[in-house]
Design a protein around this motif. Structure first.
Motif, short mmCIF file in Angstrom:
data_model
loop_
_atom_site.label_atom_id
_atom_site.label_comp_id
_atom_site.label_asym_id
_atom_site.label_seq_id
_atom_site.Cartn_x
_atom_site.Cartn_y
_atom_site.Cartn_z
N GLN A 50 99.44 -45.10 -30.93
CA GLN A 50 100.50 -45.35 -29.95
C GLN A 50 101.66 -46.05 -30.66
O GLN A 50 101.58 -47.22 -31.00
N SER A 51 102.73 -45.29 -30.88
CA SER A 51 103.89 -45.81 -31.60
C SER A 51 104.92 -46.39 -30.64
O SER A 51 104.83 -46.19 -29.43
N CYS A 52 105.92 -47.05 -31.21
CA CYS A 52 106.92 -47.72 -30.37
C CYS A 52 107.84 -46.72 -29.68
O CYS A 52 108.36 -46.99 -28.60
N SER A 87 110.83 -45.80 -30.57
CA SER A 87 112.27 -46.04 -30.69
C SER A 87 112.75 -46.30 -32.11
O SER A 87 113.96 -46.24 -32.37
N CYS A 88 111.85 -46.57 -33.04
CA CYS A 88 112.29 -46.84 -34.41
C CYS A 88 112.70 -45.53 -35.10
O CYS A 88 112.51 -44.43 -34.56
N CYS A 103 109.81 -43.05 -35.53
CA CYS A 103 109.42 -42.40 -34.28
C CYS A 103 110.45 -41.34 -33.87
O CYS A 103 110.09 -40.24 -33.43
N CYS A 145 105.30 -45.47 -37.93
CA CYS A 145 105.86 -46.56 -37.13
C CYS A 145 105.22 -47.89 -37.50
O CYS A 145 103.99 -48.03 -37.44
N GLU A 163 105.29 -50.57 -35.91
CA GLU A 163 104.80 -51.30 -34.75
C GLU A 163 103.68 -50.56 -34.02
O GLU A 163 103.29 -50.95 -32.93
N ARG A 164 103.18 -49.50 -34.62
CA ARG A 164 102.18 -48.70 -33.90
C ARG A 164 100.91 -49.50 -33.65
O ARG A 164 100.55 -50.41 -34.40
#
Length: 646
Positions: free
Chosen positions: A400-402, A404-405, A408, A416, A418-419
């Motif tokens: 599950q990635s953010c 928005s980066c 992504c 990502c 932040e995933r």
């Protein structure tokens, strides 16, 4: 439309996650000799099977948001919908002792001088020893009438007159003791509150020590706001509790009829007395002394609701336990899923061993609830979720990635920073009765889908992503016969072989485990244990994650071959890339899956024969046994059945 029948009494039951006890209460109501009543359920956001049970057996089911809940508000909402002139109020975790309970409870209300009645409460063997002693002190065998100075009425087992409620509803601001507030109001008007010990029921509390602290804390806060108690009463409370503690300790040696005695040894009773009294006192004194208690809605909800779920928690390498944990707060874009089935994966064993790279590098930290291959049904949706509804059968993407980066936006979700990965990295997984996930990673299944097979959607999606990465390389080989070798007949290798065969390719599966190869008997898939044959194949899928096997595949594959690496983890080893570059070989890595792959996996599920992967299932409580079977390799796949407890 037929007009609703008139009733004398409305039985009002407040619920939050009461699936364990509610059927027993309905059964007891069905046995009542007095029949002139209806049943109204007021549910405040249950995410277990409470509403299913209620909708099948109650006359009316009302739903209120847990964000709006107070004891008084839920009662008022239920009474507004009631048709009876008497309102019997009973907790969902109670069970009347006999078939005369309801008639006995409401009979005094036919006297116009009586405003309220309440009945006796008893513990069961599962109760806390000291709470059962408190029940006996508070709700003894002798009838009595209340006075404004006595505060024993309790809405776990009570009945009131509706006409009086219309003049004075329950206080919706109180965090408890709304029953005492209502009774005192009418006693000051000269009406009577009557105790009927013959109206007996079992009041079943199976609370954690934290839940006990929270219950007495909110009751103390309510008593303080009503002016019944305050900081000046702390010494009196302390002396009373000391007397009760001594009495309980003495009675623990000679428990008499206390039902808990059959469950606990003397030592266990003594220990439980101390723990109960300490936690009750902590809650009570905190509520009486705290400067600004329960001022925010978040604090009130924390004190009012137990959002715990049974879960397997890995606390560190080699440290695991089946315990209760708190579900995270439901965000507007989240859903809560009741887990049906979860697949045991090698990653789960690596989490336990502490060998997974995320944890060795410090990128991830314990504790973690494992389980990323799962299916279930949605039980609660966040306020911004419109694509799903309660009851939908679903599966969930692991990675599950953010969203928005830069990575992504470029479609490189695995890059990502932040995933999160369900059950692996930053997000608890589905070795639990319930799991909370963002709705944007959830996929609805068709009605009637086999949820046990659906738990295999995640590994199937992993295979399909690998196929997507593999196909361009294969299609670049003009007129080449695609002879495919799959190394490793575990879950991923098995699915990969089945999918390649479905696509019309000639497939040979390699494994040293004869039992794993035996399951392909009768299928158009060849098997072998001899890796020296790899020179016969121009497509090689490595699905073991073993470095020695990878080294063999890199060297044994023929010139121009394409190798897809689906196995993890590949341990540190020196490799020579000369065998790749000098012979025009292509190596493709693939990990995880995307929404596209999940959608394709769901579409393909009816076409894939994965029955061999569903042959072994165990209840969640036997997770340790399942892990031993997985570690030994004696089963192709183990699926834990979470929804159907043994």
């Amino acid at each position: 439309m037929a007009e609703a029948r008139a009733v004398e009494t409305s039985v009002l039951i407040r619920c939050f996650n009461e699936q364990k006890y509610l059927p027993g209460l309905f059964d007891a109501l069905d046995r009542q000799t007095y029949r002139d009543f209806e049943v109204i359920i007021v549910d405040s956001g249950s995410f277990d099977r409470t509403r299913e049970i209620a909708e099948a057996r109650a006359d009316t089911v009302l739903r209120i948001s847990s964000h709006d809940f107070t004891f008084g508000y839920s009662l008022n909402a239920g009474i507004k919908a009631a048709r009876g002139k008497f309102i019997a109020i009973v907790s969902a975790h109670t069970e009347p002792c006999d078939e005369h309970w309801l008639e006995t409870l409401i009979a005094p209300l036919r006297d116009a001088t009586v405003a309220m009645t309440y009945g006796r409460q008893l513990g069961k063997a599962c109760s806390k020893f000291s709470e059962t002693e408190d029940f006996e002190r508070t709700f003894g065998p002798r009838p009595r009438e209340e006075s404004p100075a006595r505060w024993c009425v309790n809405n776990a087992n009570s009945a009131i007159r509706r006409d009086l409620w219309e003049k004075y509803p329950f206080d919706e601001e109180l965090t408890g003791l709304e029953d005492i507030d209502w009774a005192r109001r009418w006693m000051t008007e000269g009406l009577r509150v009557v105790y009927r010990p013959e109206a007996r029921l079992y009041h079943i509390h199976e609370e954690s020590w934290r839940q006990i602290r929270r219950r007495y804390y909110r009751e103390a806060v309510a008593a303080r706001r009503m002016g019944i108690k305050g900081p000046d009463r702390v010494l009196n409370e302390a002396f009373a509790e000391l007397r009760h503690t001594v009495s309980d300790l003495v009675n623990a040696f000679s428990p008499g009829d206390n039902p808990v005695a059959a469950r606990l040894t003397l030592g266990q009773r003594l220990r439980e007395v101390v723990y109960f009294r300490v936690n009750r006192n902590i809650g009570t004194f905190k509520g009486l002394l705290e400067a600004h208690p329960l001022e925010t809605r978040a604090e009130q909800e924390d004190a009012l609701f137990d959002r715990s779920t049974r879960a397997v928690v890995i606390h560190g390498p080699g440290k695991v336990a089946l315990e209760n944990i708190e579900l995270p707060e439901l965000k507007p874009g989240d859903v809560v899923i009741r887990t049906a089935h979860v697949g045991v994966c090698a990653t789960d064993l690596e989490l336990l061993a502490g060998s997974l790279g995320y944890y060795k590098s410090g990128m991830a930290k314990y504790p973690i609830v494992p389980g990323h291959e799962f299916s279930g049904r949605i039980v609660t949706v966040g306020q911004n979720v419109i694509a799903f509804k309660e009851g939908d059968p679903v599966v969930v993407e692991c990675i599950q990635s953010c969203g928005s980066c830069g990575e992504c936006r470029a479609g490189n979700f695995i890059g990502c920073a932040e995933r999160a990965e369900v059950g692996v990295l930053r997000l608890n997984g589905a070795y639990a009765d319930f799991v909370t996930v963002p709705a944007r990673f959830v996929h609805r299944l068709a009605p009637g889908t086999d949820l046990r097979q659906a738990a295999l959607c995640e590994p199937t999606a992993v295979v399909l992503k690998g196929m997507r990465r593999l196909m361009p390389a294969l299609e670049a080989q003009p007129n080449a016969e695609r002879r495919c070798a799959v190394i490793g007949a575990g879950c991923i290798g098995h699915i990969c072989a089945v999918e390649l065969a479905r696509r019309g390719h000639a497939v040979t599966v390699f494994d040293r485990n004869a039992a794993r190869l035996e399951v392909f008997k009768g299928r158009p898939i060849q098997t072998s244990a001899d890796l020296d044959r790899l020179g016969e194949f121009n497509v090689v899928v490595e699905a073991t994650g073993h470095p020695e096997v990878l080294d063999k595949a890199l060297h044994a594959a023929p010139a121009g071959a394409t190798l897809l690496l689906l196995g993890l983890p590949y341990a540190r080893k020196e490799f020579s890339f000369e065998a790749i570059a000098a012979f025009d070989k292509t190596v493709i890595g693939s990990v995880g899956s995307t929404a596209e792959d999940f959608a394709e996996a769901i579409r393909l599920m009816p076409e894939l024969d994965l029955s061999a992967l569903m042959a072994c299932s165990l209840p969640l409580s036997k997770f340790a046994e399942a892990w031993e079977l997985a570690r030994a390799g004696s089963r192709l796949k183990i699926i834990l059945d979470v929804e159907d407890r043994p």
